[in-house]
Write an enzyme that holds these catalytic residues in place. Structure first.
Site, PDB file in Angstrom:
ATOM      1  N   HIS A 198       3.053 -31.551 -21.868  1.00 23.62           N
ATOM      2  CA  HIS A 198       3.516 -32.257 -23.137  1.00 23.62           C
ATOM      3  C   HIS A 198       4.243 -31.323 -23.848  1.00 23.62           C
ATOM      4  CE1 HIS A 198       3.199 -33.439 -27.377  1.00 23.62           C
ATOM      5  NE2 HIS A 198       3.506 -34.447 -26.919  1.00 23.62           N
ATOM      6  N   GLU A 228       7.817 -31.386 -22.097  1.00 23.98           N
ATOM      7  CA  GLU A 228       8.583 -32.485 -22.517  1.00 23.98           C
ATOM      8  C   GLU A 228       9.274 -32.368 -23.558  1.00 23.98           C
ATOM      9  OE1 GLU A 228       7.956 -36.233 -24.860  1.00 23.98           O
ATOM     10  OE2 GLU A 228       6.162 -35.821 -23.764  1.00 23.98           O
ATOM     11  N   HIS A 229       8.770 -31.937 -24.771  1.00 21.57           N
ATOM     12  CA  HIS A 229       9.580 -31.464 -25.958  1.00 21.57           C
ATOM     13  C   HIS A 229      10.857 -30.455 -25.723  1.00 21.57           C
ATOM     14  CE1 HIS A 229       6.891 -32.824 -29.218  1.00 21.57           C
ATOM     15  NE2 HIS A 229       6.242 -33.321 -28.456  1.00 21.57           N
ATOM     16  N   GLU A 286       1.814 -32.358 -34.457  1.00 17.90           N
ATOM     17  CA  GLU A 286       1.469 -33.762 -33.959  1.00 17.90           C
ATOM     18  C   GLU A 286       0.016 -33.839 -33.628  1.00 17.90           C
ATOM     19  OE1 GLU A 286       2.718 -35.973 -29.653  1.00 17.90           O
ATOM     20  OE2 GLU A 286       4.172 -34.416 -30.645  1.00 17.90           O
TER      21      GLU A 286
END
Length: 478
Positions: free
Chosen positions: A82, A85-86, A162
């Site tokens: 993840h 992905e950022h 997040e």
């Protein structure tokens, strides 16, 4: 969930196997074509290209699916898929941080990205005549993701926030995280997609770069294009952009098989909350013969139908039995059969107690409804209703270019044929009441069950629920 179930909605996790890099070829391979006109090609470096022509509007959806997610991480680096992905939005050898998104917006496009336990995906929706531009941008990003350490230092703090806002400050989300951690022992599904906070604290730029180098390999990815396009022209563009990326071997994946559960597991999770919440997770069989999509995996199909009978539409069994009437036990109740995937399969049931009722009462009521099916079966009328809804949702999904591209990408990423939706629908139509009754009787005992209960704690004086985080066009928090 009060909606018809599509194949994409069933994909809590996805199957895939290890592969090696192919020999380089300069000859365009023949295409596989479905009844809807979708065509699949293999580029010279082994990357897959799937094209679905749809001439109804001058737009196109362009996606890249990478067969890697949090289940491919190792302990100590949870959340790296993840985090990558950022970081894919933070620059390449040619583009500075943020320039990718600015250029997509300048083309009149929209973009986003997503990470799950089993895959990572990126997409742009653009005018069809801008397809070549986004293919150049995305292929460059796939092959040449590059950014300074300072960008990672800033972005990992965004990822941590997040996690705080979407998990740690959301009691039900935190409970489900604990449920997965308790349900699975050997399977990497025990780890959260966003990662444990201690792993995020210790993550380094090198961890992210290594994960990109290891898994962002042409033969581990597929490009999907749906819209007002010509497949031959898209193939030529793909060979020029993605096909120029050098091939490399896909790492060998370890199986990490989940051992059989030998008894009921129960956890209580304490958190400030206004209502209790209960979640039940049963180990169940999945559909394993996915490459052929034949009828051998009947139990998995029957479990899908059982979940739809329980909560697949307004007024289904769980809603009628638990949430209606003067003596209702729950404010809400639902079920979900996650039986397609690279990892183990689960049948989930959840509920929120009504005023004056307890989580244990909801748990007992949920199990009682499955027992009722095991004892009395289901009617042909119930099955006909859910099967009709599945058929309708499959048809309606074709109205959306994004849905078309997503279905094709999700089918590829789990090694399904491109027309898996139609094949699965045909198999589901053949599920009988006797098969649904049989799985209800065989897979819902204590030995395969983990129960997680949210035990509400007092809210702090004046405490207010934090708002969901703001995100930019790529789905990343500000």
């Amino acid at each position: 969930m009060k909606r018809a179930i599509t194949l994409l909605g069933l994909l809590a996790c996805l199957h895939a196997g290890a592969q090696t890099a192919p020999a380089v070829s300069t000859i365009a391979p023949p295409a596989t074509t479905t009844a809807t006109g979708a065509q699949q090609f293999t580029l010279r470096n082994g990357m897959q290209l799937i094209v679905q022509p749809d001439r109804r509007a001058p737009t196109a959806v362009h996606m890249v699916w990478v067969r890697v997610g949090s289940m491919d991480e190792v302990d100590g680096t949870s959340g790296v898929a993840h985090a990558l992905e950022h970081m894919m939005f933070k620059g390449t050898k040619k583009l500075p941080p943020g320039e990718f998104s600015r250029r997509v917006a300048a083309l009149g496009g929209q973009e986003n990205a997503f990470t799950s336990r089993d895959y990572t995906g990126y997409y742009q929706q653009i005018p069809a005549n801008r397809l070549a531009d986004v293919m150049r941008l995305e292929s460059d990003r796939f092959a040449n993701n590059q950014w300074p350490d300072a960008e990672f230092t800033k972005e990992i703090e965004v990822v941590k926030e997040e996690r705080r806002m979407r998990t740690e400050d959301q009691p039900r989300a935190a409970l489900i995280e604990q449920l997965y951690a308790s349900t699975f022992i050997a399977s990497p599904y025990r780890r959260p997609v966003v990662g444990w906070m201690s792993d995020l604290d210790s993550m380094t730029p090198g961890d992210v770069r290594q994960f990109h180098h290891q898994w962002y390999v042409p033969q581990n990815a597929a490009v999907v294009v749906a819209g007002d396009v010509d497949p031959a022209k898209v193939l030529a563009l793909a060979q020029k952009t993605y096909g120029a990326i050098p091939p490399r071997a896909v790492p060998v994946r370890k199986p990490r098989t989940e051992p059989q559960q030998q008894g009921l597991r129960r956890i209580d999770f304490k958190a400030p909350a206004e209502q209790a919440y209960v979640a039940l997770a049963f180990h169940v069989p999945g559909i394993t013969r996915i490459a052929r999509m034949d009828a051998d995996d009947r139990d998995g199909l029957a479990l899908l139908v059982l979940s739809a009978v329980l909560s697949g539409y307004d007024g289904a069994r769980l809603e009628r039995a638990l949430t209606q009437g003067a003596d209702r036990v729950a404010d809400s109740a639902s079920s979900q059969a996650s039986i397609l995937g690279r990892g183990p399969s689960l049948f989930l049931m959840t509920g929120v107690p009504a005023a004056g009722k307890t989580a244990r009462q909801v748990e007992e009521a949920l199990r009682a409804e499955v027992a009722r099916v095991a004892q009395g079966g289901v009617s042909e009328a119930e099955l006909a209703r859910v099967k009709t809804q599945w058929a309708a949702s499959t048809i309606y999904a074709r109205d959306s270019l994004y849905s078309q591209a997503s279905d094709l990408g999700s089918n590829w990423v789990q090694d399904l044929p491109l027309d898996a939706d139609e094949r699965l629908l045909k198999l589901l139509r053949g599920v009988t009441p006797q098969e649904v009754q049989s799985v209800a009787a065989r897979y819902f005992g204590d030995d395969q069950l983990t129960v997680a209960t949210l035990v509400p704690q007092p809210l702090a004086n004046g405490a207010k629920k934090r708002a969901a985080p703001a995100t930019d066009a790529g789905g990343r928090m500000h």
